[in-house]
Design a protein around this motif. Sequence first.
Motif, PDB file in Angstrom:
ATOM      1  N   ILE A  21       0.967  -1.380   0.070  1.00 40.15           N
ATOM      2  CA  ILE A  21       0.364  -0.066   0.039  1.00 40.15           C
ATOM      3  C   ILE A  21       0.731   1.100  -0.734  1.00 40.15           C
ATOM      4  O   ILE A  21       0.655   2.502  -0.423  1.00 40.15           O
ATOM      5  N   THR A  22       1.970   1.144   0.830  1.00 42.68           N
ATOM      6  CA  THR A  22       2.889   2.541   1.578  1.00 42.68           C
ATOM      7  C   THR A  22       3.448   2.739  -0.573  1.00 42.68           C
ATOM      8  O   THR A  22       3.790   3.750  -0.780  1.00 42.68           O
ATOM      9  N   SER A  23       3.695   1.474  -0.576  1.00 45.27           N
ATOM     10  CA  SER A  23       4.303   1.807  -2.257  1.00 45.27           C
ATOM     11  C   SER A  23       4.149   2.706  -3.143  1.00 45.27           C
ATOM     12  O   SER A  23       4.359   3.984  -3.797  1.00 45.27           O
ATOM     13  N   LYS A  24       2.758   1.985  -3.698  1.00 49.86           N
ATOM     14  CA  LYS A  24       1.395   2.622  -4.198  1.00 49.86           C
ATOM     15  C   LYS A  24       0.733   4.328  -3.820  1.00 49.86           C
ATOM     16  O   LYS A  24       0.403   4.963  -4.794  1.00 49.86           O
ATOM     17  N   LEU A  25       1.041   4.486  -2.989  1.00 48.86           N
ATOM     18  CA  LEU A  25       0.985   5.536  -1.885  1.00 48.86           C
ATOM     19  C   LEU A  25       2.002   6.693  -2.180  1.00 48.86           C
ATOM     20  O   LEU A  25       1.591   7.510  -2.468  1.00 48.86           O
ATOM     21  N   GLN A  26       3.121   6.551  -2.480  1.00 48.80           N
ATOM     22  CA  GLN A  26       4.126   7.359  -2.569  1.00 48.80           C
ATOM     23  C   GLN A  26       4.385   8.575  -3.639  1.00 48.80           C
ATOM     24  O   GLN A  26       4.392   9.486  -3.752  1.00 48.80           O
ATOM     25  N   ASN A  27       3.380   8.321  -5.312  1.00 45.47           N
ATOM     26  CA  ASN A  27       3.846   9.902  -5.904  1.00 45.47           C
ATOM     27  C   ASN A  27       1.863  10.496  -5.879  1.00 45.47           C
ATOM     28  O   ASN A  27       1.258  10.927  -6.597  1.00 45.47           O
ATOM     29  N   LEU A  28       1.037  10.278  -4.478  1.00 48.63           N
ATOM     30  CA  LEU A  28      -0.289  10.003  -4.638  1.00 48.63           C
ATOM     31  C   LEU A  28      -0.425  11.229  -2.943  1.00 48.63           C
ATOM     32  O   LEU A  28      -0.773  11.810  -3.104  1.00 48.63           O
ATOM     33  N   MET A  29       0.779  10.932  -2.210  1.00 53.92           N
ATOM     34  CA  MET A  29       1.151  12.090  -0.855  1.00 53.92           C
ATOM     35  C   MET A  29       1.430  13.489  -1.393  1.00 53.92           C
ATOM     36  O   MET A  29       2.325  14.513  -2.291  1.00 53.92           O
ATOM     37  N   PHE A  74      -7.557   4.087  -5.809  1.00 52.88           N
ATOM     38  CA  PHE A  74      -7.666   5.103  -4.858  1.00 52.88           C
ATOM     39  C   PHE A  74      -9.139   5.995  -4.917  1.00 52.88           C
ATOM     40  O   PHE A  74      -9.160   6.853  -5.564  1.00 52.88           O
ATOM     41  N   VAL A  75      -9.881   6.047  -3.513  1.00 47.32           N
ATOM     42  CA  VAL A  75     -10.986   6.927  -3.463  1.00 47.32           C
ATOM     43  C   VAL A  75     -10.546   7.742  -2.089  1.00 47.32           C
ATOM     44  O   VAL A  75     -10.138   7.411  -1.169  1.00 47.32           O
ATOM     45  N   ASP A  76     -10.400   9.201  -2.568  1.00 47.30           N
ATOM     46  CA  ASP A  76     -10.423   9.475  -0.968  1.00 47.30           C
ATOM     47  C   ASP A  76     -11.045  11.080  -0.761  1.00 47.30           C
ATOM     48  O   ASP A  76     -12.145  11.169  -2.032  1.00 47.30           O
ATOM     49  N   PHE A  77     -11.181  11.002   0.853  1.00 50.97           N
ATOM     50  CA  PHE A  77     -12.354  11.745   1.152  1.00 50.97           C
ATOM     51  C   PHE A  77     -11.062  13.144   1.892  1.00 50.97           C
ATOM     52  O   PHE A  77     -10.947  12.851   2.500  1.00 50.97           O
ATOM     53  N   ASP A  78     -11.190  14.051   1.402  1.00 50.32           N
ATOM     54  CA  ASP A  78     -10.851  15.796   2.619  1.00 50.32           C
ATOM     55  C   ASP A  78     -11.715  15.780   3.836  1.00 50.32           C
ATOM     56  O   ASP A  78     -12.766  15.338   3.544  1.00 50.32           O
ATOM     57  N   TRP A  79     -10.803  15.918   4.715  1.00 50.29           N
ATOM     58  CA  TRP A  79     -11.457  16.076   5.733  1.00 50.29           C
ATOM     59  C   TRP A  79     -12.513  16.956   5.901  1.00 50.29           C
ATOM     60  O   TRP A  79     -13.494  16.679   6.693  1.00 50.29           O
TER      61      TRP A  79
END
Length: 225
Positions: A21-29, A74-79
């Motif tokens: 998971i973290t390897s996939k997140l590298q370019n999304l942060m 990935f589906v993201d939701f801002d706080w």
Amino acid sequence: MLDSLKKILNEDQDPKAIEKITSKLQNLMMSNEEVGYIAVQKKPAVNLLPDAIVATNKRLLVCKPKNLGLSMEFVDFDWKDVKACFMKEGILGAEFTFTTQTDLTQTMDYLPKNQARKLYTFTKEQLETSKNTPEATHIPPSIEITSEEPLVVSTFLEAEIITPEVEEINPVATENGFLNNEAPLQSLSKDELFAKLQNYKKLLDNGLILQGEYDAMKNEILKYL
């Protein structure tokens, strides 16, 4: 990223799943975005391609493997878009549910109970922080708000105006980087150490301590996790 998370994740985490998971997140942060917690499904039968929820200081990300694990959705939701959260424990694990301002509901089941609890706690803290900022409440600073009705804090963290109580602390740290009059770290449980780490992050965000002081405190706490 994985090395920085190892000491704050639960003992029942699957290192291979976290690494994937973290390897996939590298370019999304995003800039100044930090992962606060990761909860991964643990189904009782087949658990080859588990879903996961990643909570950062900026958003919630629902992660779902696709194409036999070769890709990740990935589906993201801002706080500011998350309205409430809820956790329900069962015999085979726990369900974590959150709703959005547009009444969209997202649920992830078969989460290990310990992971679901920490994800729920982290989510509540982020919701309280986002709802207590001027941008989240959309109230001009010159308008005075008064209410004769008592505020009600529910499990779902309904949107409400709460004035955060920040304890008055002298930001001058001792030689080992910790504030005066605190209990020795070796006498605290893992949950208390985790809560203390979150508290120091809040102090940093509120400008009560410097980045260097926070880093020193964090490194000391991580020695006992």
